[in-house]
Design an enzyme around this catalytic site. Structure first.
Site, short mmCIF file in Angstrom:
data_model
loop_
_atom_site.label_atom_id
_atom_site.label_comp_id
_atom_site.label_asym_id
_atom_site.label_seq_id
_atom_site.Cartn_x
_atom_site.Cartn_y
_atom_site.Cartn_z
N LYS A 87 0.87 -1.19 0.00
CA LYS A 87 0.00 0.00 0.00
C LYS A 87 0.90 1.23 0.00
O LYS A 87 1.68 1.45 0.91
CB LYS A 87 -0.90 0.05 1.24
N GLU A 112 10.40 0.66 10.14
CA GLU A 112 11.42 1.73 10.05
C GLU A 112 10.69 3.03 10.37
O GLU A 112 9.84 3.46 9.59
CB GLU A 112 12.00 1.80 8.64
N CYS A 137 14.07 10.76 7.67
CA CYS A 137 14.13 10.19 9.02
C CYS A 137 15.55 10.29 9.58
O CYS A 137 15.74 10.26 10.79
CB CYS A 137 13.66 8.76 8.99
N GLU A 144 10.79 15.24 16.47
CA GLU A 144 11.27 15.21 15.09
C GLU A 144 10.68 16.42 14.34
O GLU A 144 9.50 16.70 14.46
CB GLU A 144 10.78 13.90 14.44
P1 NAD Z 1 2.79 7.99 8.32
O1 NAD Z 1 3.03 7.00 9.38
O2 NAD Z 1 1.67 8.93 8.49
O3 NAD Z 1 2.51 7.28 6.93
C1 NAD Z 1 3.33 6.24 6.44
C2 NAD Z 1 2.46 5.24 5.74
O4 NAD Z 1 1.58 4.68 6.70
C3 NAD Z 1 1.59 5.81 4.61
O5 NAD Z 1 1.49 4.88 3.58
C4 NAD Z 1 0.25 5.97 5.29
O6 NAD Z 1 -0.83 5.89 4.40
C5 NAD Z 1 0.25 4.77 6.22
N1 NAD Z 1 -0.66 4.91 7.36
C6 NAD Z 1 -0.96 6.02 8.10
N2 NAD Z 1 -1.87 5.72 9.05
C7 NAD Z 1 -2.15 4.39 8.91
C8 NAD Z 1 -3.01 3.49 9.60
N3 NAD Z 1 -3.78 3.88 10.61
N4 NAD Z 1 -3.03 2.20 9.18
C9 NAD Z 1 -2.26 1.79 8.15
N5 NAD Z 1 -1.44 2.59 7.47
C10 NAD Z 1 -1.37 3.88 7.85
O7 NAD Z 1 4.17 8.69 8.11
P2 NAD Z 1 4.56 9.77 7.05
O8 NAD Z 1 4.21 11.08 7.60
O9 NAD Z 1 4.03 9.41 5.71
O10 NAD Z 1 6.13 9.55 6.94
C11 NAD Z 1 7.02 10.26 7.68
C12 NAD Z 1 7.60 9.43 8.80
O11 NAD Z 1 8.28 8.29 8.27
C13 NAD Z 1 8.63 10.17 9.58
O12 NAD Z 1 8.44 10.00 10.96
C14 NAD Z 1 9.95 9.56 9.13
O13 NAD Z 1 10.98 9.72 10.03
C15 NAD Z 1 9.56 8.17 8.85
N6 NAD Z 1 10.48 7.55 7.91
C16 NAD Z 1 11.29 6.59 8.39
C17 NAD Z 1 12.20 5.97 7.57
C18 NAD Z 1 13.09 4.91 8.10
O14 NAD Z 1 13.64 4.15 7.33
N7 NAD Z 1 13.28 4.79 9.38
C19 NAD Z 1 12.26 6.32 6.21
C20 NAD Z 1 11.41 7.31 5.75
C21 NAD Z 1 10.51 7.90 6.63
#
Ligand code: NAD
Length: 475
Positions: A168, A244, A278, A379
């Site tokens: 997804k 991650e 991140c 963050e």
């Molecule tokens: P997010 O958690 O809001 O979204 C990430 C994904 O999760 C999206 O596909 C979103 O649709 C999905 N999602 C959101 N709520 C959900 C739910 N209730 N059930 C299932 N799926 C759901 O995060 P974001 O704002 O898109 O991304 C930014 C974050 O990701 C930051 O905190 C960043 O540090 C982290 N990040 C981490 C890494 C790593 O490798 N550690 C890499 C990139 C980003």
């Protein structure tokens, strides 16, 4: 969506629009899937698993190689699409496409190196055989900030291991995901091996991914809050989980480092992807002996960073993903200023002229940051460099470790003992020593604490998709 080798609409027929974060223009439309679409995709992945798992590592390797070649051939159209959909400057998109493609090439090779062991036993009539087998159907959820490499970093090792997959994509960047699945289709992956679901509301899909018994592994990249929630849901069914998550990287400049060199490194790193990474440095600890030179160089560098539409030449930072992201950065900077911080460069939203159409925040330097400020704990995910001047070398590692996150950390020093002590003492999964880019398809990427579980990339990355099976043979 891409299910069982075909491009399909959502069962409901609903679609949603995708916009350019720099201009607000609608750039496309995708299917708005729901729980039943996720189930349809899992059904296809489950049906394909047995045959796919039985292919040879050489066959899987060839297909991954073909996907890597197609990705390389299409790199410039992929980069253009990424900048239009996600906003990062075109050069950064080109770099991400290359980085993302590398996971396909590297795991095409690694597929052939999944080996077992033959172990001696204490019993003369017994032999042990240890083999690795694919875990089964994998469900993957990916973020918008790296809308191509976060997909291939999961798909490369999962497919190399012999797993099938349902992914997804983030609702802000489904077009990049569609382009990547187009590549897997054209490379000739059999129907059902890779499946893509797009949806505006991720929640019902997440529920299916974590509760459907046919899914054996969940891999997620995104925020810590959502990662913890999904890992909790998946625990009820004892699914394998890797997550991650967010980070809060310290960047330590020791007294023996060259502060000008360190400031140049900080400027190059901090504004990557507008700070929406991140591994972006969020607390820059600079020893007081080099603080003036560091501040001066960083001020000069940040003043030259041009914000704008990533398709324009010379733009160093693009828009943030949405208005909520801008508001979060603004809140952190305002809180720091109210508590006594200085802001020699930037400090607010950009709203004049064309900026009004997108979500822009000025490249910003915040000085005199202290432990009581929100930016010191939370963050940021925006183009803000918060600098802390310190005097006690003996406590700076403890200060850097004083966070629940544990993803990346950076250290500048010319002293090998300091480098080694700091490398050993920091509780983070990735440490850059005089290095602002400690990532590669060949290296394990991941965090400790609230930054996640598991690793992506390297030998460790494929192990996340393999079960270990022991055979005891009485002879
Ligand atoms: P997010 O958690 O809001 O979204 C990430 C994904 O999760 C999206 O596909 C979103 O649709 C999905 N999602 C959101 N709520 C959900 C739910 N209730 N059930 C299932 N799926 C759901 O995060 P974001 O704002 O898109 O991304 C930014 C974050 O990701 C930051 O905190 C960043 O540090 C982290 N990040 C981490 C890494 C790593 O490798 N550690 C890499 C990139 C980003």
């Amino acid at each position: 969506m891409y299910i069982n080798g075909e491009w399909v609409e959502a069962g409901s027929g609903e679609r949603f629009e995708v916009t350019n974060p720099a201009t607000g223009a609608v750039i496309g439309e995708v299917a708005d899937g729901d729980a039943s679409d996720a189930e349809r995709a899992i059904e296809a992945a489950d049906a394909a698993f047995k045959t796919w798992a039985a292919t040879t590592a050489y066959e899987r390797s060839d297909l991954l190689h073909r996907a890597w070649m197609l990705m390389t051939e299409r790199s410039s159209e992929l980069a253009n699409l990424m900048t239009t959909e996600q906003g990062k400057p075109l050069k950064a998109s080109q770099a991400e496409v290359k980085y993302g493609a590398d996971f396909l090439r590297w795991y095409a090779e690694e597929a052939k190196r999944v080996a077992g062991e033959w172990l001696p036993s204490a019993r003369p009539d017994q032999r042990f055989l240890v083999v690795k087998q694919p875990v089964g159907v994998v469900a993957a959820i990916t973020p918008w900030n790296y809308p191509i490499s976060m997909l291939t970093r999961k798909m490369g090792p999962a497919l190399a291991a012999g797993c099938t997959l349902v992914l997804k994509a983030a609702e802000a960047t489904p077009l990049c995901a569609r382009a990547i699945f187009g590549i897997f289709h054209d490379a000739g992956f059999p129907p059902g091996v890779v499946n893509l679901v797009t949806a505006l509301d991720p929640k019902p899909i997440g529920e299916v991914f974590t509760t459907d018994e046919r899914v054996r592994k969940l891999t997620f990249t995104g925020s810590t809050a959502v990662g913890k929630m999904l890992a909790g849901q998946a625990a009820g069914n004892l699914k394998r989980v890797s997550v991650e998550l967010g980070g809060h990287a310290p960047f330590i400049v020791f007294p023996d480092a060259d502060p000008v060199h360190a400031a140049k490194g900080a400027a190059a790193l901090k504004f990557l992807n507008s700070g929406q990474a991140c591994i972006s440095p969020n607390r820059l600890y600079v020893h007081e002996s080099g603080a003036d030179a560091f501040h001066q160089t960083l001020t000069e560098r940040i003043s030259k960073v041009r914000a704008g539409n990533g398709m324009e030449d010379g733009v160093g930072v693009g828009p943030l993903v949405n208005d909520a992201a801008v508001a979060k950065v603004e809140r952190q900077v305002d809180d720091a200023v109210a508590k006594g911080a200085g802001v020699p460069v930037g400090g607010g939203r950009l709203t004049e002229g064309d900026f009004a159409k997108g979500h822009f925040f000025a490249p910003t330097l915040v000085t005199g940051v202290t432990d009581d400020m929100t930016i010191y704990r939370e963050e940021t995910f925006g183009p803000v460099a918060p600098v802390i001047t310190y005097d006690d070398v003996d406590t700076v590692i403890d200060r850097a470790n004083d966070t629940n996150y544990g993803l990346a950390a950076y250290v500048y020093t010319q002293n090998i003992s300091t480098a080694m002590r700091t490398f050993e003492g920091l509780r983070f999964g990735i440490i850059g020593i005089n290095d602002v880019n400690p990532t590669s398809a060949a290296a394990p990427f991941g965090g400790m604490g609230d930054s996640g579980l598991g690793r992506e990339g390297g030998h460790e990355g494929i192990a996340e998709y393999l079960e270990v099976k022991l055979g005891g043979f009485a002879i």
